[in-house]
Design a protein around this motif. Sequence first.
Motif, mmCIF file in Angstrom:
data_model
loop_
_atom_site.group_PDB
_atom_site.id
_atom_site.type_symbol
_atom_site.label_atom_id
_atom_site.label_comp_id
_atom_site.label_asym_id
_atom_site.label_seq_id
_atom_site.Cartn_x
_atom_site.Cartn_y
_atom_site.Cartn_z
ATOM 1 N N SER A 34 14.598 -7.478 1.004
ATOM 2 C CA SER A 34 15.297 -6.192 1.031
ATOM 3 C C SER A 34 14.365 -5.051 0.608
ATOM 4 O O SER A 34 14.397 -3.974 1.211
ATOM 5 C CB SER A 34 16.544 -6.228 0.157
ATOM 6 N N ALA A 35 13.522 -5.276 -0.385
ATOM 7 C CA ALA A 35 12.550 -4.255 -0.789
ATOM 8 C C ALA A 35 11.531 -4.030 0.325
ATOM 9 O O ALA A 35 11.128 -2.895 0.607
ATOM 10 C CB ALA A 35 11.854 -4.669 -2.080
ATOM 11 N N TYR A 36 11.107 -5.112 0.966
ATOM 12 C CA TYR A 36 10.191 -5.038 2.103
ATOM 13 C C TYR A 36 10.818 -4.200 3.215
ATOM 14 O O TYR A 36 10.165 -3.331 3.797
ATOM 15 C CB TYR A 36 9.884 -6.451 2.595
ATOM 16 N N ALA A 37 12.090 -4.462 3.514
ATOM 17 C CA ALA A 37 12.785 -3.735 4.580
ATOM 18 C C ALA A 37 12.837 -2.243 4.289
ATOM 19 O O ALA A 37 12.539 -1.423 5.170
ATOM 20 C CB ALA A 37 14.191 -4.288 4.764
ATOM 21 N N LEU A 38 13.198 -1.887 3.077
ATOM 22 C CA LEU A 38 13.288 -0.465 2.735
ATOM 23 C C LEU A 38 11.927 0.211 2.810
ATOM 24 O O LEU A 38 11.808 1.338 3.299
ATOM 25 C CB LEU A 38 13.906 -0.300 1.346
ATOM 26 N N GLU A 39 10.882 -0.468 2.346
ATOM 27 C CA GLU A 39 9.543 0.114 2.416
ATOM 28 C C GLU A 39 9.069 0.230 3.862
ATOM 29 O O GLU A 39 8.477 1.235 4.252
ATOM 30 C CB GLU A 39 8.548 -0.717 1.611
ATOM 31 N N ALA A 40 9.322 -0.781 4.678
ATOM 32 C CA ALA A 40 8.915 -0.738 6.085
ATOM 33 C C ALA A 40 9.650 0.377 6.829
ATOM 34 O O ALA A 40 9.047 1.088 7.640
ATOM 35 C CB ALA A 40 9.185 -2.086 6.750
ATOM 36 N N LEU A 47 12.453 1.962 14.287
ATOM 37 C CA LEU A 47 12.104 0.957 15.285
ATOM 38 C C LEU A 47 11.071 -0.044 14.762
ATOM 39 O O LEU A 47 11.325 -1.242 14.700
ATOM 40 C CB LEU A 47 11.600 1.643 16.564
ATOM 41 N N ARG A 48 9.899 0.432 14.388
ATOM 42 C CA ARG A 48 8.859 -0.485 13.913
ATOM 43 C C ARG A 48 9.234 -1.089 12.564
ATOM 44 O O ARG A 48 8.950 -2.265 12.308
ATOM 45 C CB ARG A 48 7.513 0.224 13.811
ATOM 46 N N GLY A 49 9.882 -0.329 11.692
ATOM 47 C CA GLY A 49 10.320 -0.867 10.404
ATOM 48 C C GLY A 49 11.313 -2.000 10.586
ATOM 49 O O GLY A 49 11.242 -3.015 9.886
ATOM 50 N N SER A 50 12.219 -1.859 11.552
ATOM 51 C CA SER A 50 13.181 -2.937 11.841
ATOM 52 C C SER A 50 12.468 -4.156 12.395
ATOM 53 O O SER A 50 12.774 -5.293 12.025
ATOM 54 C CB SER A 50 14.233 -2.464 12.840
ATOM 55 N N TYR A 51 11.504 -3.939 13.274
ATOM 56 C CA TYR A 51 10.727 -5.039 13.838
ATOM 57 C C TYR A 51 10.008 -5.809 12.723
ATOM 58 O O TYR A 51 10.056 -7.043 12.685
ATOM 59 C CB TYR A 51 9.722 -4.509 14.865
ATOM 60 N N GLY A 73 -0.323 -2.017 5.740
ATOM 61 C CA GLY A 73 -0.712 -0.652 5.446
ATOM 62 C C GLY A 73 -0.266 -0.165 4.086
ATOM 63 O O GLY A 73 -0.480 0.988 3.732
ATOM 64 N N SER A 74 0.342 -1.043 3.304
ATOM 65 C CA SER A 74 0.820 -0.664 1.981
ATOM 66 C C SER A 74 -0.347 -0.503 1.019
ATOM 67 O O SER A 74 -1.368 -1.178 1.146
ATOM 68 C CB SER A 74 1.776 -1.762 1.466
ATOM 69 N N ASP A 75 -0.196 0.382 0.042
ATOM 70 C CA ASP A 75 -1.243 0.541 -0.966
ATOM 71 C C ASP A 75 -1.222 -0.606 -1.968
ATOM 72 O O ASP A 75 -2.131 -0.763 -2.737
ATOM 73 C CB ASP A 75 -1.138 1.856 -1.721
ATOM 74 N N ARG A 76 -0.164 -1.402 -1.953
ATOM 75 C CA ARG A 76 -0.021 -2.513 -2.914
ATOM 76 C C ARG A 76 -0.646 -3.778 -2.332
ATOM 77 O O ARG A 76 0.010 -4.782 -2.164
ATOM 78 C CB ARG A 76 1.443 -2.753 -3.229
ATOM 79 N N GLN A 77 -1.895 -3.785 -2.038
ATOM 80 C CA GLN A 77 -2.593 -4.931 -1.462
ATOM 81 C C GLN A 77 -3.197 -5.801 -2.552
ATOM 82 O O GLN A 77 -4.313 -6.266 -2.432
ATOM 83 C CB GLN A 77 -3.682 -4.458 -0.487
#
Length: 78
Positions: A34-40, A47-51, A73-77
């Motif tokens: 769920s956190a991943y989904a909101l960040e994406a 569109l791309r976030g849902s994908y 592309g997240s800064d949290r790598q």
Amino acid sequence: MTPLARVVALPVHAYRLLASPWVGHGCRFQPTCSAYALEALERYGALRGSYLTVKRICRCHPWGGQGFDPVPGSDRQD
């Protein structure tokens, strides 16, 4: 976040509010789906976030991976 991404994020917020407390905290990945989904959705739009979210949820099964899996592309790598 775009207006369409906000609408797409509503079921994620509803899940976090209503279902997540009942499901428990046995997530295989960090951040949680769920956190991943909101960040994406925030980063890439509806569109791309849902994908990316659907792709991540499909990896969440007993034979799938686990561990740290940030949004591309997240800064949290870490």
